[in-house]
Design a protein around this motif. Sequence first.
Motif, PDB file in Angstrom:
ATOM      1  N   PRO A 214       0.794  -1.235   0.000  1.00 59.25           N
ATOM      2  CA  PRO A 214       0.000   0.000   0.000  1.00 59.25           C
ATOM      3  C   PRO A 214       0.825   1.283   0.000  1.00 59.25           C
ATOM      4  CG  PRO A 214      -0.059  -1.057   2.158  1.00 59.25           C
ATOM      5  CD  PRO A 214       0.577  -2.027   1.226  1.00 59.25           C
ATOM      6  N   HIS A 270      -3.423  -0.693   5.779  1.00 59.70           N
ATOM      7  CA  HIS A 270      -3.756  -0.156   4.466  1.00 59.70           C
ATOM      8  C   HIS A 270      -5.073   0.590   4.589  1.00 59.70           C
ATOM      9  CE1 HIS A 270      -6.169  -3.860   4.547  1.00 59.70           C
ATOM     10  NE2 HIS A 270      -5.035  -4.547   4.645  1.00 59.70           N
ATOM     11  N   GLN A 274      -5.887   4.281  -0.323  1.00 56.19           N
ATOM     12  CA  GLN A 274      -4.817   3.615  -1.071  1.00 56.19           C
ATOM     13  C   GLN A 274      -5.393   2.631  -2.080  1.00 56.19           C
ATOM     14  OE1 GLN A 274      -2.852   2.120   2.425  1.00 56.19           O
ATOM     15  NE2 GLN A 274      -1.229   3.683   2.364  1.00 56.19           N
TER      16      GLN A 274
END
Length: 477
Positions: A214, A270, A274
């Motif tokens: 990410p 994450h 993203q």
Amino acid sequence: MSAPLTVRNLSSTPIELKLIERFGPPGGEEEHGIGHIKKFGALAKNVTSVFSDTESSPPKLADDAQSFARQDVNIRIEPWTTQHTDIAASERGPGEVLRLTFEAEGQPYRIDTPTPNPRSQVLVPLVPDPRHQYTGVFIPSETYLTLYSSMNLNCWMREFKDETPLSGLSIPGTHNSPTHHRALPSVRCQAVSPREQLENGVRFFDIRVQPGDPEDPTKDTLILVHGVFPISLSGNKYFRDLANDTLEFLDRNPSETVIMSIKREGPGEHTDQQLSMIMHDHYSMDGSRWHTAPWIPTLGNARNKIVLMRRFALDDRLKGEYGGRGWNIDAENWAYNTPNDTHGDVCVQDFCEVLETENIDIKIKYSAEHLERAAQMTCPIPGITTDAVNPVPPGPFYLNFLSASNFWKVGCWPEKIAQKLNPTIVEFLCTKHAEGVDGDGSTGIVVCDWVGANGDWDLVRCIVGMNSRLLMKEMGQ
């Protein structure tokens, strides 16, 4: 005593029941002179489906079969109507075979009921060049036969006009679509691969992904997951391969489209933002293959494309896309465990916490109620049901999740719930769905677990078959 025969016509053409023939039970005392019935396995469920299936032929009485009773009738059944008859299921006792011959536009079609084959079969045309193909579902406990117009499952969308809003169609979908691999029992939700699902009519994929890198915007890694678990015990599987398989299917079937609902799950650090940039920068750049607009497209604008539906928040850089309307069809934040919630472009039933087997009946109730909400919708088709120049905007997608589970209860694992819920929904669609409604009788998007298990695509075929009333409107009927 069994109920008299009921016939429901969900096809797009009028049909007439013309002939009834009765045969003794196979293997019984009356078998002599009537031949035998080829067997393809025991009847394992209440709903006996009669649809076309490439894996097997429908069981038939032998060529020298002789009926012990024959009755000429003339019972007309208009499209989307039900005819209750006084025709008894049996005259001499259980196990009789009731052969029904229908006629459409002067051409005869035949079906034997009940059939020991729970797989899909086609009604037998009795002419060399039939103008129609019919399918049906026979429910022995109610002596109830439902007939559909057949469609080619690998390219069924080609029957509809380009102007058709995608939300107006009855669309079969799968929940956690790529989870057909060997995995934890609560993780695996599907019996067959996404490729096989597509070939058999599925047009909605529910996908959960975990960004693999990410923090590195040059990387496109998206790992397929279900919750915090990988979808396979043999190693990671990736969204890139799934996307490629889907685009290859669309290359072979350019009349079709596939809606992909994408949600971020999985362990690690994450964010939704993203994920949105990974999808934007690495996957959906080609506008000829990906529909990324934040509105429901027409079928013509969606053919040969993946239509993205997002269950993630957008990065700020994407909020200004499409004149400030954002990016992708919005399905970001519907209520958890909901029996009915409208958010963004979707109206959702996703009651998923079936903690005890007794709660499966509650799930069935919510699923049937949502089917009826979808059935009341009238699809705005420009020039047909709405103005051609200034059409009414399409309604939302009706998303109806048949999935539910409880990791700690064997009877509530996805496969176990589907074993009860799927045939029950088939029976509901055949006998009760859209009765007495003024809408198109749509099912919306029905998101299923374990379709295609042992070759059983009955639920998918029933969902696709429910498009016939919409098709009739488009054909000017």
